[in-house]
Design a protein around this motif. Sequence first.
Motif, PDB file in Angstrom:
ATOM      1  N   ARG A  14      87.432  86.874  92.911  1.00  0.00           N
ATOM      2  CA  ARG A  14      86.876  88.119  92.365  1.00  0.00           C
ATOM      3  C   ARG A  14      87.502  88.445  91.019  1.00  0.00           C
ATOM      4  O   ARG A  14      86.831  88.926  90.108  1.00  0.00           O
ATOM      5  CB  ARG A  14      87.096  89.267  93.345  1.00  0.00           C
ATOM      6  N   ILE A  15      88.810  88.199  90.898  1.00  0.00           N
ATOM      7  CA  ILE A  15      89.480  88.450  89.619  1.00  0.00           C
ATOM      8  C   ILE A  15      88.821  87.620  88.515  1.00  0.00           C
ATOM      9  O   ILE A  15      88.505  88.127  87.439  1.00  0.00           O
ATOM     10  CB  ILE A  15      90.986  88.124  89.712  1.00  0.00           C
ATOM     11  N   LEU A  16      88.570  86.355  88.816  1.00  0.00           N
ATOM     12  CA  LEU A  16      88.008  85.475  87.797  1.00  0.00           C
ATOM     13  C   LEU A  16      86.587  85.878  87.403  1.00  0.00           C
ATOM     14  O   LEU A  16      86.269  85.952  86.212  1.00  0.00           O
ATOM     15  CB  LEU A  16      88.031  84.026  88.290  1.00  0.00           C
ATOM     16  N   THR A  17      85.760  86.132  88.400  1.00  0.00           N
ATOM     17  CA  THR A  17      84.367  86.472  88.059  1.00  0.00           C
ATOM     18  C   THR A  17      84.296  87.839  87.376  1.00  0.00           C
ATOM     19  O   THR A  17      83.488  88.036  86.470  1.00  0.00           O
ATOM     20  CB  THR A  17      83.468  86.464  89.309  1.00  0.00           C
ATOM     21  N   ALA A  38      91.301  97.180  88.056  1.00  0.00           N
ATOM     22  CA  ALA A  38      90.532  98.363  88.460  1.00  0.00           C
ATOM     23  C   ALA A  38      89.105  97.981  88.841  1.00  0.00           C
ATOM     24  O   ALA A  38      88.574  98.449  89.850  1.00  0.00           O
ATOM     25  CB  ALA A  38      90.532  99.391  87.334  1.00  0.00           C
ATOM     26  N   ALA A  39      88.493  97.122  88.038  1.00  0.00           N
ATOM     27  CA  ALA A  39      87.120  96.710  88.311  1.00  0.00           C
ATOM     28  C   ALA A  39      87.024  95.907  89.610  1.00  0.00           C
ATOM     29  O   ALA A  39      85.973  95.863  90.247  1.00  0.00           O
ATOM     30  CB  ALA A  39      86.576  95.896  87.137  1.00  0.00           C
ATOM     31  N   CYS A  40      88.130  95.279  89.987  1.00  0.00           N
ATOM     32  CA  CYS A  40      88.185  94.544  91.257  1.00  0.00           C
ATOM     33  C   CYS A  40      88.582  95.457  92.411  1.00  0.00           C
ATOM     34  O   CYS A  40      88.619  95.011  93.566  1.00  0.00           O
ATOM     35  CB  CYS A  40      89.208  93.405  91.177  1.00  0.00           C
ATOM     36  N   SER A  41      88.923  96.700  92.098  1.00  0.00           N
ATOM     37  CA  SER A  41      89.453  97.637  93.104  1.00  0.00           C
ATOM     38  C   SER A  41      90.714  97.090  93.764  1.00  0.00           C
ATOM     39  O   SER A  41      90.893  97.217  94.982  1.00  0.00           O
ATOM     40  CB  SER A  41      88.404  97.972  94.172  1.00  0.00           C
ATOM     41  N   ILE A  42      91.563  96.501  92.971  1.00  0.00           N
ATOM     42  CA  ILE A  42      92.884  96.109  93.450  1.00  0.00           C
ATOM     43  C   ILE A  42      93.927  96.727  92.522  1.00  0.00           C
ATOM     44  O   ILE A  42      93.594  97.233  91.449  1.00  0.00           O
ATOM     45  CB  ILE A  42      93.070  94.576  93.494  1.00  0.00           C
ATOM     46  N   SER A  43      95.186  96.656  92.920  1.00  0.00           N
ATOM     47  CA  SER A  43      96.244  97.225  92.090  1.00  0.00           C
ATOM     48  C   SER A  43      96.600  96.249  90.973  1.00  0.00           C
ATOM     49  O   SER A  43      96.411  95.039  91.119  1.00  0.00           O
ATOM     50  CB  SER A  43      97.476  97.494  92.936  1.00  0.00           C
ATOM     51  N   PRO A  44      97.143  96.769  89.860  1.00  0.00           N
ATOM     52  CA  PRO A  44      97.570  95.896  88.775  1.00  0.00           C
ATOM     53  C   PRO A  44      98.581  94.864  89.258  1.00  0.00           C
ATOM     54  O   PRO A  44      98.538  93.696  88.833  1.00  0.00           O
ATOM     55  CB  PRO A  44      98.221  96.854  87.778  1.00  0.00           C
ATOM     56  N   GLY A  45      99.483  95.296  90.150  1.00  0.00           N
ATOM     57  CA  GLY A  45     100.487  94.365  90.667  1.00  0.00           C
ATOM     58  C   GLY A  45      99.864  93.198  91.406  1.00  0.00           C
ATOM     59  O   GLY A  45     100.328  92.055  91.300  1.00  0.00           O
ATOM     60  N   LEU A  47      97.053  91.742  90.929  1.00  0.00           N
ATOM     61  CA  LEU A  47      96.506  90.745  90.001  1.00  0.00           C
ATOM     62  C   LEU A  47      97.584  89.741  89.616  1.00  0.00           C
ATOM     63  O   LEU A  47      97.308  88.540  89.528  1.00  0.00           O
ATOM     64  CB  LEU A  47      95.953  91.451  88.764  1.00  0.00           C
ATOM     65  N   TYR A  48      98.799  90.253  89.443  1.00  0.00           N
ATOM     66  CA  TYR A  48      99.886  89.368  88.999  1.00  0.00           C
ATOM     67  C   TYR A  48     100.423  88.504  90.138  1.00  0.00           C
ATOM     68  O   TYR A  48     101.258  87.635  89.917  1.00  0.00           O
ATOM     69  CB  TYR A  48     101.003  90.187  88.347  1.00  0.00           C
ATOM     70  N   TYR A  49      99.959  88.748  91.336  1.00  0.00           N
ATOM     71  CA  TYR A  49     100.282  87.835  92.426  1.00  0.00           C
ATOM     72  C   TYR A  49      99.497  86.535  92.250  1.00  0.00           C
ATOM     73  O   TYR A  49      99.969  85.463  92.624  1.00  0.00           O
ATOM     74  CB  TYR A  49      99.942  88.490  93.766  1.00  0.00           C
ATOM     75  N   TYR A  50      98.306  86.636  91.646  1.00  0.00           N
ATOM     76  CA  TYR A  50      97.445  85.463  91.496  1.00  0.00           C
ATOM     77  C   TYR A  50      97.560  84.797  90.129  1.00  0.00           C
ATOM     78  O   TYR A  50      97.359  83.587  90.003  1.00  0.00           O
ATOM     79  CB  TYR A  50      95.985  85.852  91.757  1.00  0.00           C
ATOM     80  N   PHE A  51      97.839  85.592  89.117  1.00  0.00           N
ATOM     81  CA  PHE A  51      97.929  85.035  87.763  1.00  0.00           C
ATOM     82  C   PHE A  51      99.173  85.543  87.062  1.00  0.00           C
ATOM     83  O   PHE A  51      99.475  86.737  87.129  1.00  0.00           O
ATOM     84  CB  PHE A  51      96.682  85.397  86.949  1.00  0.00           C
ATOM     85  N   ARG A  52      99.866  84.648  86.407  1.00  0.00           N
ATOM     86  CA  ARG A  52     101.108  85.031  85.741  1.00  0.00           C
ATOM     87  C   ARG A  52     100.834  85.973  84.578  1.00  0.00           C
ATOM     88  O   ARG A  52     101.645  86.846  84.288  1.00  0.00           O
ATOM     89  CB  ARG A  52     101.862  83.786  85.252  1.00  0.00           C
ATOM     90  N   ASN A  53      99.718  85.808  83.942  1.00  0.00           N
ATOM     91  CA  ASN A  53      99.369  86.707  82.836  1.00  0.00           C
ATOM     92  C   ASN A  53      97.888  86.569  82.479  1.00  0.00           C
ATOM     93  O   ASN A  53      97.163  85.755  83.053  1.00  0.00           O
ATOM     94  CB  ASN A  53     100.258  86.429  81.614  1.00  0.00           C
ATOM     95  N   LYS A  54      97.493  87.344  81.522  1.00  0.00           N
ATOM     96  CA  LYS A  54      96.089  87.377  81.106  1.00  0.00           C
ATOM     97  C   LYS A  54      95.646  86.014  80.552  1.00  0.00           C
ATOM     98  O   LYS A  54      94.535  85.553  80.824  1.00  0.00           O
ATOM     99  CB  LYS A  54      95.942  88.463  80.030  1.00  0.00           C
TER     100      LYS A  54
END
Lengths: 201, 201
Positions: A14-17, A38-45, A47-54
């Motif tokens: 979901r993060i990727l799409t 936010a658009a994924c309805s998850i917390s900012p933290g 996201l960083y569990y799945y990707f090290r950075n943008k």
Amino acid sequence: MNTLKTPIPSTRERILTTALRLFNEQGVAEVSTNHIAAACSISPGNLYYYFRNKQEIIRELFQRLNADWENSLQLSQSHAPSLDDLRSIVAANYQIVWQYRFMYRELVVLLRQDAELRASFLATRQRGFERFRELVDSFVAAGVFREPDDPQAVDELLEVCWLLNEFWLTYLEVNGRRIDEAGVQQGVTLIFRVLQPYLSV
Amino acid sequence: MNTLKTPIPSTRERILTTALRLFNEQGVAEVSTNHIAAACSISPGNLYYYFRNKQEIIRELFQRLNADWENSLQLSQSHAPSLDDLRSIVAANYQIVWQYRFMYRELVVLLRQDAELRASFLATRQRGFERFRELVDSFVAAGVFREPDDPQAVDELLEVCWLLNEFWLTYLEVNGRRIDEAGVQQGVTLIFRVLQPYLSV
DNA sequence: GTCTATATAATGATAGAC
DNA sequence: GTCTATCATTATATAGAC
């Protein structure tokens, strides 16, 4: 049953799409990791569990672009290609470019920021271009494409067609044109317009 | 004596030329007002004495692009245009595009952020395109350009040439090619390659 | 005109609880 | 896996001294 018919996408997916959609809609600089989360309805933290950075998200999206290209190149290995094949190959190329349009809009900046990404993108792109050249060569051999007097001409025409493939949809966006099937078809038409004087049909 | 030969540029002028250079070199998002101020050897606060914000700097640079286009259009109003005139007009267009290349690289995003800027840019660009069309029409009238059977063909060829003019240098940058006079000349060649089958020379 | 100092907000990113 | 809390950094922008 949901599991079988439309599997629930993983958070990572979901993060990727979502990132792809937002980048396409707004541009890379305008979309922060916070926006994506936010658009994924998850917390900012999270996201960083799945990707090290943008940047890692962008890099993964580039890898998917590359994969789609490789896939498309496989499919286009028909052995007695016709002009209709060319037509559908070009249309398929436009579809890929549109799907990842944020990259083509911002190519210069994005590639400069990441040498590895640049290398893999250019390599795949090079292969696509060479496949395109082989296609035209086969038309020359088959007499469908009349070889021009000037030996440089084929190379130059190929380059024009390739550039059209990469930038026509951006050009439409600049013009404020809504991109739909008609816009893509117009891009196909332009490429055939460039080639038309050399086609013996 | 310096005052006469090379007038010391005003702070405002230095901000604009420095911003243009940095944007061209690194991209808009990568260059902050702090970076611009530092490169000008002035304080960040001083920059805000001249410009309300970064967007205003960008807008002013767009106005200069527009002014250069208007200027170039004036110069190209020769009344019995030859193919050599076309050649130099196209080369001049490439020069302008190169001078403000950051804009052409990031057009979609930049125009979306600023409706006013978008309107003025598109208006000037439209005028340039129409001037280009008149030029080709005059070639048709003079018999230099053989009118194609398909009435849509001229429009389509014009659009391809215009797109080449706007995106060829970006395309070269993507390829990692250093842009020099030869690169520009190659762009001119491509446009003539597209038109060549219709030229009776 | 130019500077220093500072306010405010956003961003990228991490630590640790659950 | 996911969240909350938090932080360091950067960017934009303003106020006021010189």
